[in-house]
Design a protein around this motif. Structure first.
Motif, short mmCIF file in Angstrom:
data_model
loop_
_atom_site.label_atom_id
_atom_site.label_comp_id
_atom_site.label_asym_id
_atom_site.label_seq_id
_atom_site.Cartn_x
_atom_site.Cartn_y
_atom_site.Cartn_z
N GLY A 104 0.79 -1.22 0.00
CA GLY A 104 0.00 0.00 0.00
C GLY A 104 0.82 1.26 0.00
O GLY A 104 1.43 1.63 -1.01
N ASP A 105 0.89 1.94 1.15
CA ASP A 105 1.52 3.26 1.16
C ASP A 105 3.04 3.23 1.20
O ASP A 105 3.68 4.28 1.12
CB ASP A 105 0.99 4.12 2.32
CG ASP A 105 1.16 3.46 3.67
OD1 ASP A 105 1.59 2.30 3.73
OD2 ASP A 105 0.82 4.11 4.68
N ALA A 106 3.66 2.05 1.29
CA ALA A 106 5.11 1.98 1.06
C ALA A 106 5.39 2.02 -0.43
O ALA A 106 6.36 2.63 -0.89
CB ALA A 106 5.69 0.70 1.66
N ALA A 107 4.53 1.38 -1.20
CA ALA A 107 4.75 1.28 -2.64
C ALA A 107 4.22 2.48 -3.41
O ALA A 107 4.86 2.95 -4.36
CB ALA A 107 4.10 -0.01 -3.16
N SER A 108 3.05 2.98 -3.02
CA SER A 108 2.38 3.97 -3.88
C SER A 108 3.15 5.28 -4.07
O SER A 108 3.21 5.78 -5.21
CB SER A 108 0.97 4.26 -3.35
OG SER A 108 0.98 4.78 -2.05
N PRO A 109 3.77 5.89 -3.04
CA PRO A 109 4.52 7.13 -3.32
C PRO A 109 5.65 6.92 -4.31
O PRO A 109 5.86 7.76 -5.21
CB PRO A 109 5.05 7.55 -1.94
CG PRO A 109 4.14 6.91 -0.96
CD PRO A 109 3.76 5.60 -1.59
N TYR A 110 6.35 5.80 -4.18
CA TYR A 110 7.46 5.54 -5.08
C TYR A 110 6.96 5.21 -6.49
O TYR A 110 7.52 5.67 -7.49
CB TYR A 110 8.32 4.40 -4.54
CG TYR A 110 9.56 4.13 -5.36
CD1 TYR A 110 10.60 5.05 -5.39
CD2 TYR A 110 9.67 2.98 -6.13
CE1 TYR A 110 11.74 4.82 -6.15
CE2 TYR A 110 10.80 2.74 -6.89
CZ TYR A 110 11.83 3.66 -6.90
OH TYR A 110 12.95 3.44 -7.66
N ILE A 111 5.90 4.39 -6.59
CA ILE A 111 5.36 4.02 -7.90
C ILE A 111 4.85 5.26 -8.63
O ILE A 111 5.12 5.45 -9.83
CB ILE A 111 4.23 2.98 -7.73
CG1 ILE A 111 4.81 1.65 -7.27
CG2 ILE A 111 3.47 2.80 -9.04
CD1 ILE A 111 3.76 0.61 -6.94
N ILE A 112 4.12 6.11 -7.92
CA ILE A 112 3.62 7.35 -8.54
C ILE A 112 4.79 8.22 -9.00
O ILE A 112 4.77 8.79 -10.10
CB ILE A 112 2.73 8.13 -7.55
CG1 ILE A 112 1.48 7.32 -7.19
CG2 ILE A 112 2.36 9.49 -8.12
CD1 ILE A 112 0.55 7.08 -8.35
N GLY A 113 5.84 8.31 -8.17
CA GLY A 113 7.00 9.11 -8.53
C GLY A 113 7.73 8.57 -9.75
O GLY A 113 8.15 9.33 -10.63
N VAL A 114 7.87 7.24 -9.83
CA VAL A 114 8.55 6.62 -10.97
C VAL A 114 7.76 6.85 -12.26
O VAL A 114 8.32 7.20 -13.30
CB VAL A 114 8.76 5.12 -10.72
CG1 VAL A 114 9.20 4.41 -12.00
CG2 VAL A 114 9.80 4.91 -9.63
N ILE A 115 6.44 6.66 -12.20
CA ILE A 115 5.61 6.89 -13.39
C ILE A 115 5.70 8.35 -13.82
O ILE A 115 5.82 8.66 -15.02
CB ILE A 115 4.15 6.49 -13.11
CG1 ILE A 115 4.05 4.98 -12.83
CG2 ILE A 115 3.25 6.86 -14.29
CD1 ILE A 115 2.67 4.53 -12.40
N SER A 116 5.64 9.25 -12.84
CA SER A 116 5.72 10.68 -13.15
C SER A 116 7.05 11.04 -13.80
O SER A 116 7.09 11.77 -14.81
CB SER A 116 5.53 11.50 -11.86
OG SER A 116 5.67 12.88 -12.11
N ASP A 117 8.14 10.54 -13.26
CA ASP A 117 9.46 10.82 -13.85
C ASP A 117 9.56 10.26 -15.27
O ASP A 117 10.14 10.88 -16.16
CB ASP A 117 10.57 10.23 -12.98
CG ASP A 117 10.87 11.09 -11.77
OD1 ASP A 117 10.45 12.26 -11.75
OD2 ASP A 117 11.53 10.58 -10.84
N SER A 118 9.02 9.06 -15.47
CA SER A 118 9.08 8.44 -16.80
C SER A 118 8.31 9.27 -17.83
O SER A 118 8.77 9.47 -18.96
CB SER A 118 8.52 7.02 -16.74
OG SER A 118 9.27 6.22 -15.86
N LEU A 119 7.14 9.76 -17.44
CA LEU A 119 6.33 10.56 -18.36
C LEU A 119 6.93 11.94 -18.59
O LEU A 119 6.92 12.45 -19.72
CB LEU A 119 4.90 10.69 -17.82
CG LEU A 119 4.07 9.40 -17.76
CD1 LEU A 119 2.73 9.65 -17.09
CD2 LEU A 119 3.86 8.83 -19.17
#
Length: 510
Positions: free
Chosen positions: A430-445
């Motif tokens: 949950g909240d361990a993964a979501s901030p990092y996942i959102i950040g990685v997707i954002s950086d990729s885009l």
């Protein structure tokens, strides 16, 4: 497999043991088959019980007040970082995915240590375990505020060690409340304990942004919670008892179970209500974790994309969005928790499995609100805040209910282990993964046009679309949970009333 038995604490003569057994039968008959429900009726005696004598009502509520105060500080400290994230990014010159590590390492240490504290909390003195963990939290938070800009990795390490305090506290504190109260009073106490989650999160944004603006240095924001927390630890030493496990269900006698840790895990994995509610909490944790960490930054970038604000190029950055988002989170948390409690208290008599149904409504109902907030941010910030409030209110319906479900579907001697396992799963995924996942997707885009403020906003906007998708899964998990909740609640009640549980097969057996 070792025998799992129930023992009355402090038993004496046969006459005294007979009296204890009559008391237990009286308690069972007075609960009307609804032990542990967040809206369950009061037992004949709702005076909190500890050991051989009743704990005074005044002292029991003082203990709850201290536990709520420390829980408030836990969540204030967790989201202070998010409230000053723009300043931290400029101070250390880091991107979105690296920033997300600050939350991710904290949660990972939290979930790795939670099973250990759950094991200890079911077997040893819970009060002193909490005090030890909280002391580590206070020291590490304070040390993190003195990190030089060349040593970002040290701040990451400090945030990881901060997870020790929350792992010990979040795992054990709810079980102490559950053992001090029963019936309606436990409903009130658990609701108070969980209402401070969104309130503390919101105050973390407010405090962080306010102190960073007033001092011109974001590091001062990390020095407030350690001071307030030291006061809380002292109060915990003198005002919080360590009640016998299961005291509230056995009129102060408590219950003792002899089982191995593997048998505890086996029992929990076969408890379908526990499994499905844990999956539901995990989905909610993913959504709230992403919102909590990235929403202020998202709203700030939206205003830059609109042209109403200049991009932040050096400290101190404008943290007004953190302040406003914090206020919205506090208000929606109080309103949502209160509404959730009223709904379940009003419906439990007519709908026995109402708790997971309300959680499902909260998860599914927040989806259109999240979508509206994501797509309207580029046009109107005030309207976006309205939908953020509505979405967080619907999510907050679940806080007191989720906390109570695990207390009434799991037997008293395995509750700390249950909460620890639930914490590990819901935060890991949950909240361990979501901030990092959102950040990685954002950086990729954003790599497609890294110099465009508009595209940096849209990259984070599109990343947020993952949250409504996860909320759909959460709603489905709670609907499945509703199929098993009544059966599992009655099984836990029968154990607390003295019936021997059905022996469970060993792990790996058919």
């Amino acid at each position: 497999m070792s025998e799992f038995s129930m023992e009355a604490r402090g038993s004496g003569t046969p006459e005294e043991e007979g009296a204890c057994q009559r008391d237990r039968v009286s308690l069972a008959s007075s609960s009307s088959g609804r032990y542990g429900s967040i809206a369950g009726g009061l037992a004949k005696s709702t005076t909190p019980l500890v050991g051989d004598a009743a704990l005074s009502t005044r002292r029991s509520y003082l203990a709850v007040a201290v536990l709520c105060y420390l829980n408030l500080l836990n969540f204030m400290d967790r989201y202070t970082i998010a409230g000053v994230l723009l300043n931290i990014q400029k101070f250390f010159d880091i991107n979105d995915s690296t920033s997300g590590l600050l939350q991710t390492v904290f949660i990972f240490s939290f979930i790795l240590l939670a099973p250990l504290f759950g094991y200890l909390g079911d077997r040893y003195n819970r009060k002193w375990i909490m005090i030890g963990g909280l002391s580590v939290w206070l020291v590490m938070t304070l040390c993190g505020s003195f990190v030089n800009k060349k040593y970002f990795w040290v701040l990451v390490l400090m945030r990881a060690l901060v997870g020790t305090g929350e792992a010990s506290y979040s795992t054990i504190a709810p079980t102490i409340i559950g053992d001090m109260f029963s019936g309606g009073r436990r409903t009130i106490a658990i609701s108070l304990f969980y209402v401070v989650l969104p309130v503390g999160s919101g105050l973390g944004y407010i405090m962080g942004s306010t102190i960073a603006t007033a001092t011109g240095d974001w590091r001062w924001a990390l020095r407030v919670c350690p001071v307030l927390g030291a006061v809380g630890v002292v109060l915990l030493v003198f005002l919080c008892p360590n009640p016998p496990r299961g005291a509230s269900e056995t009129r102060g006698q408590g219950v003792a179970g002899r089982s191995s840790y593997l048998e505890d895990i086996n029992y929990l994995l076969k408890n379908k209500s526990f499994v499905w509610s844990s999956l539901g909490i995990t989905s909610m944790s993913f959504v709230t974790g992403a919102l909590a960490f990235w929403a202020p930054t998202f709203l700030s970038r939206a205003q830059v994309a609109q042209g109403s604000r200049q991009p932040c190029v050096a400290e101190p950055c404008d943290t007004s969005d953190s302040f406003i988002f914090g206020a919205v989170t506090v208000a929606s948390g109080i309103f949502g928790v209160g509404l959730g409690t009223l709904l379940t208290r009003g419906l439990i008599g007519r709908v026995p499995h109402v708790d997971p149904l309300i959680c499902a409504v909260g998860m599914l109902g927040c989806i259109p609100c999240l979508l509206a907030a994501i797509f309207l941010a580029a046009r109107s910030i005030p309207v976006t805040y309205v939908f953020v409030f509505l979405g967080e209110t619907l999510l907050s319906l679940n806080w007191p209910i989720m906390g109570d479900i695990v207390l009434y579907v799991v037997v008293p001697t395995r509750r700390a282990t249950a909460i620890a396992l639930q914490i590990m799963v819901c935060h890991l995924l949950g909240d361990a993964a979501s901030p990092y996942i959102i950040g990685v997707i954002s950086d990729s885009l954003s790599a497609y046009d890294p110099d465009s403020p508009q595209w940096r906003f849209h990259s984070l906007q599109y990343s947020f679309l993952l949250c409504p998708a996860v909320a759909v899964l959460g709603g489905v998990f709670y609907l499945v949970n509703a199929l098993y909740i009544t059966r599992d609640k009655m099984a836990a009640q029968r154990f607390s009333e003295g019936e021997q549980p059905t022996p469970l097969p060993k792990l790996g057996s058919p």
